[in-house]
Design a protein around this motif. Structure first.
Motif, PDB file in Angstrom:
ATOM      1  N   ARG A  10      55.559  43.536  44.686  1.00 42.00           N
ATOM      2  CA  ARG A  10      55.403  43.373  46.070  1.00 42.00           C
ATOM      3  C   ARG A  10      54.759  43.865  47.510  1.00 42.00           C
ATOM      4  NH1 ARG A  10      61.288  43.436  48.604  1.00 42.00           N
ATOM      5  NH2 ARG A  10      60.157  42.243  50.128  1.00 42.00           N
ATOM      6  N   LEU A  11      53.822  43.618  48.411  1.00 41.58           N
ATOM      7  CA  LEU A  11      52.513  44.130  49.610  1.00 41.58           C
ATOM      8  C   LEU A  11      53.600  45.069  50.260  1.00 41.58           C
ATOM      9  CD1 LEU A  11      50.637  41.376  49.734  1.00 41.58           C
ATOM     10  CD2 LEU A  11      49.737  43.755  48.515  1.00 41.58           C
ATOM     11  N   ASP A  12      53.296  45.972  50.267  1.00 48.00           N
ATOM     12  CA  ASP A  12      53.848  46.272  51.607  1.00 48.00           C
ATOM     13  C   ASP A  12      52.892  46.060  52.893  1.00 48.00           C
ATOM     14  OD1 ASP A  12      52.157  48.474  51.486  1.00 48.00           O
ATOM     15  OD2 ASP A  12      52.294  50.175  50.776  1.00 48.00           O
ATOM     16  N   LYS A  13      53.513  47.161  54.161  1.00 47.82           N
ATOM     17  CA  LYS A  13      52.619  46.455  55.345  1.00 47.82           C
ATOM     18  C   LYS A  13      51.251  47.206  55.167  1.00 47.82           C
ATOM     19  CE  LYS A  13      56.702  47.361  58.118  1.00 47.82           C
ATOM     20  NZ  LYS A  13      57.877  47.856  58.443  1.00 47.82           N
ATOM     21  N   THR A  14      50.475  48.161  54.396  1.00 48.63           N
ATOM     22  CA  THR A  14      49.213  48.436  54.135  1.00 48.63           C
ATOM     23  C   THR A  14      48.622  47.858  52.760  1.00 48.63           C
ATOM     24  OG1 THR A  14      50.026  50.553  52.805  1.00 48.63           O
ATOM     25  CG2 THR A  14      49.596  50.282  54.854  1.00 48.63           C
ATOM     26  N   ASN A  15      49.160  46.839  52.138  1.00 51.32           N
ATOM     27  CA  ASN A  15      49.195  45.601  51.521  1.00 51.32           C
ATOM     28  C   ASN A  15      48.538  45.808  50.075  1.00 51.32           C
ATOM     29  OD1 ASN A  15      48.556  43.697  53.482  1.00 51.32           O
ATOM     30  ND2 ASN A  15      46.340  44.513  54.168  1.00 51.32           N
ATOM     31  N   ILE A  16      49.781  47.174  49.993  1.00 58.04           N
ATOM     32  CA  ILE A  16      49.284  48.063  48.790  1.00 58.04           C
ATOM     33  C   ILE A  16      50.801  47.603  48.246  1.00 58.04           C
ATOM     34  CG2 ILE A  16      49.054  50.299  47.932  1.00 58.04           C
ATOM     35  CD1 ILE A  16      47.885  50.873  49.877  1.00 58.04           C
ATOM     36  N   ILE A  17      49.903  47.521  46.721  1.00 58.29           N
ATOM     37  CA  ILE A  17      51.640  47.198  45.665  1.00 58.29           C
ATOM     38  C   ILE A  17      51.761  48.824  45.114  1.00 58.29           C
ATOM     39  CG2 ILE A  17      52.027  46.246  43.597  1.00 58.29           C
ATOM     40  CD1 ILE A  17      51.000  43.982  44.765  1.00 58.29           C
ATOM     41  N   HIS A  18      53.398  49.471  44.971  1.00 59.52           N
ATOM     42  CA  HIS A  18      53.755  50.568  44.208  1.00 59.52           C
ATOM     43  C   HIS A  18      54.211  50.174  43.114  1.00 59.52           C
ATOM     44  CE1 HIS A  18      51.706  52.512  47.892  1.00 59.52           C
ATOM     45  NE2 HIS A  18      52.438  51.893  48.151  1.00 59.52           N
ATOM     46  N   CYS A  19      53.696  50.392  41.259  1.00 61.45           N
ATOM     47  CA  CYS A  19      55.529  50.008  40.192  1.00 61.45           C
ATOM     48  C   CYS A  19      54.662  51.125  39.454  1.00 61.45           C
ATOM     49  CB  CYS A  19      54.663  48.294  40.074  1.00 61.45           C
ATOM     50  SG  CYS A  19      55.300  47.216  41.254  1.00 61.45           S
ATOM     51  N   PRO A  20      55.899  51.373  38.875  1.00 58.80           N
ATOM     52  CA  PRO A  20      55.898  52.174  37.796  1.00 58.80           C
ATOM     53  C   PRO A  20      55.822  51.453  37.096  1.00 58.80           C
ATOM     54  CG  PRO A  20      58.775  51.489  38.600  1.00 58.80           C
ATOM     55  CD  PRO A  20      57.080  50.896  39.337  1.00 58.80           C
ATOM     56  N   ILE A  21      54.943  51.507  35.371  1.00 59.89           N
ATOM     57  CA  ILE A  21      54.689  51.230  34.766  1.00 59.89           C
ATOM     58  C   ILE A  21      55.221  51.786  33.277  1.00 59.89           C
ATOM     59  CG2 ILE A  21      52.737  50.279  35.437  1.00 59.89           C
ATOM     60  CD1 ILE A  21      50.705  52.230  34.356  1.00 59.89           C
ATOM     61  N   GLY A  22      55.617  53.052  33.433  1.00 60.57           N
ATOM     62  CA  GLY A  22      56.359  53.916  32.210  1.00 60.57           C
ATOM     63  C   GLY A  22      56.790  55.080  32.437  1.00 60.57           C
ATOM     64  N   LYS A  23      57.117  55.701  31.586  1.00 60.06           N
ATOM     65  CA  LYS A  23      56.647  57.401  31.744  1.00 60.06           C
ATOM     66  C   LYS A  23      56.040  57.801  30.071  1.00 60.06           C
ATOM     67  CE  LYS A  23      61.313  57.506  33.191  1.00 60.06           C
ATOM     68  NZ  LYS A  23      61.484  58.829  34.880  1.00 60.06           N
ATOM     69  N   ALA A  24      54.950  59.593  31.164  1.00 61.41           N
ATOM     70  CA  ALA A  24      54.391  60.309  30.484  1.00 61.41           C
ATOM     71  C   ALA A  24      54.887  60.479  28.957  1.00 61.41           C
ATOM     72  CB  ALA A  24      53.969  61.189  31.090  1.00 61.41           C
TER      73      ALA A  24
END
Length: 230
Positions: A164-178
């Protein structure tokens, strides 16, 4: 801003002016994850939309092909048969009014995702002020308000994430582990980016994906060439 030697050494591997293809970008992210713990790899996507407008919201959920590598604790609000089904599906906590009171009185938040059956939303709504700001309020869009709570629990446990978007129109999401390695991270990245592209609002004008960066917990950001995905 002071950066440690490991970070500085890792940053030298990345050309800041280059937009990397998926395979090469994920390879660099893994190379730069040199901390003593298994770093989480996160995707940060800036979109050309205005989240203040309801018709430009971007939100949804997807089960990543390889999960997130994180153990997710699930709280389910359900009664009777549905409560039993949720327990069998692997829910960590199941209840109704008792859970509401525990959260209200004990300030208890030992869970990562909340799932609720539709008939429980009147009750869960009382927690809106505390769950909402933490991003824990269940919603039909994310698939966390559903008559089939058992299925929702299984999906969350399998690696379902909400974007989902934050207030600055950015989506932050984990995509896994190194430790997943470049190939699995690339598959998770492509799945999530595909979902975000599909979720483009009709009202969005101009360039949809403004920037796309992938980084491990302690590592520098790697700019991704997202133009091919749009």
């Amino acid at each position: 801003m002071f950066r440690g030697k490991k970070y500085t050494d890792s940053a030298k591997l990345i050309d800041k002016g280059t937009f990397y293809d998926t395979a090469e970008g994920m390879g660099l992210v893994c190379k730069c994850a040199v901390a003593k713990f298994d770093e989480t790899v996160e995707l940060h996507v800036k979109l050309g939309v205005d989240s203040r407008h309801a018709d430009q919201q971007v939100r949804g959920a997807i089960v990543l092909p390889h999960g997130t590598g994180k153990t997710v604790r699930v709280l389910v609000f359900a009664k009777d048969d549905k409560a039993e089904a949720a327990r069998e599906a692997g829910a960590d906590y199941v209840g109704d009014m008792d859970m509401v009171e525990k959260i209200q009185k004990e300030n208890w938040f030992d869970f990562d995702v909340v799932v609720a059956s539709p008939d429980m939303m009147g009750l869960v709504g009382r927690l809106g002020k505390v769950l909402g700001p933490k991003g824990l309020m269940p919603s039909p869009k994310a698939g966390t308000v559903t008559p089939d709570v058992a299925k929702a629990v299984k999906e969350v446990k399998a690696g379902k994430i909400e974007y989902r978007l934050d207030k600055t129109n950015i989506i932050h999401c984990p995509i896994g582990k190194a430790s997943f390695g470049p190939e699995k991270l690339a598959e998770n990245y492509n799945a999530l980016m595909g979902a975000i592209v599909k979720a483009k609002p009709a009202a969005a004008k101009g360039q949809y994906i403004r920037s796309c960066v992938v980084a491990s917990t302690m590592g520098p950001g790697v700019k991704m060439n997202a133009a091919k995905l749009v």
